[in-house]
Design a protein around this motif. Structure first.
Motif: not given
Lengths: 120, 116
Positions: B89-116
């Motif tokens: 799972y990755f969290c990402a942020v898009n910082a907006r400058y004056g309404g223009a589309t900007n790049k996504l900054i990603f977190g390092t990710g979280t690996l989730l393992a669900v055991q049955p």
């Protein structure tokens, strides 16, 4: 909707050769596409922003002469890794935002499946 | 420069357990916030996003996230996980400058393992 494809899915090449990776938005138009590189056990690193009909914008530290980006149409962007070396081996991912969507801004990016590049 | 941090790198849960993955960002202006999921062998898929309005956002597959502006956080939650939620799972942020589309900054990710 909002499907992004990449071709090839994996490629192995010799050191010194060039490799082209295609990114296509299949069911929407994308003025802007993005190229990322994903390292093992690490996050996605944005390499460049590809703009249709104009030059790409590269992130700091990314060599624009090595990673050539062309965005010739509203549905296709290409990344060419020139004179590839083993350290260029990585997972390359593209994304695109939908242009002129009635309810969604281009800030929402849709990702391709990625291309695994291995340079021998 | 903007940054995104995900505090949990690897989470292991049993089925039916509740999930909360932390995400904090550093940027004082207007942001768009995203959670993406990457199932094994598949590409990144959008789980949910926040642009404005109700800070509690509901996404696909029973996930939700709450934007707390004062804490610069956008934590992901699910009340009862399933084995099929095993993914990164990755969290990402898009910082907006004056309404223009900007790049996504990603977190390092979280690996989730669900055991049955």
């Amino acid at each position: 909707g909002a499907v992004v494809s990449q071709h090839p899915s994996r490629v192995i090449c010799k050191s010194g050769t060039s490799v082209k990776i295609e990114c296509r938005s299949l069911d929407f138009q994308a003025t802007t596409m993005f190229w990322y590189r994903q390292f093992p056990k690490k996050s996605l690193m944005l390499m460049a922003t590809s703009n249709e009909g104009s030059k790409a914008t590269y992130e700091q530290g990314v060599e624009k002469d090595k990673f050539l980006i062309n965005h010739a149409s509203l549905t296709l962007s290409t990344l060419t890794v020139t004179s590839a070396h083993p350290e260029d081996s990585s997972f390359y991912i593209c994304s695109a935002g939908r242009t002129s969507h009635p309810t969604e801004s281009t800030d929402t990016q849709y990702f391709g499946p990625g291309t695994r590049l291995t340079v021998l | 420069a903007q940054s995104v941090s995900q505090h949990n790198h690897h989470v292991i849960l049993s089925e039916a357990a509740s999930l909360e993955l932390g995400c904090n960002y550093s940027y004082g202006g207007t942001v768009n916030l995203f959670w993406y999921v990457q199932y094994p062998g598949q590409h990144l898929q959008l789980l949910l996003k926040y642009f404005s309005g109700d800070p509690l956002v509901k996404g696909i597959k029973g996930f939700e996230a709450e934007f707390i502006k004062s804490k610069f956080s956008f934590n992901l939650r699910k009340p009862s996980v399933q084995w099929s939620d095993t993914a990164e799972y990755f969290c990402a942020v898009n910082a907006r400058y004056g309404g223009a589309t900007n790049k996504l900054i990603f977190g390092t990710g979280t690996l989730l393992a669900v055991q049955p």
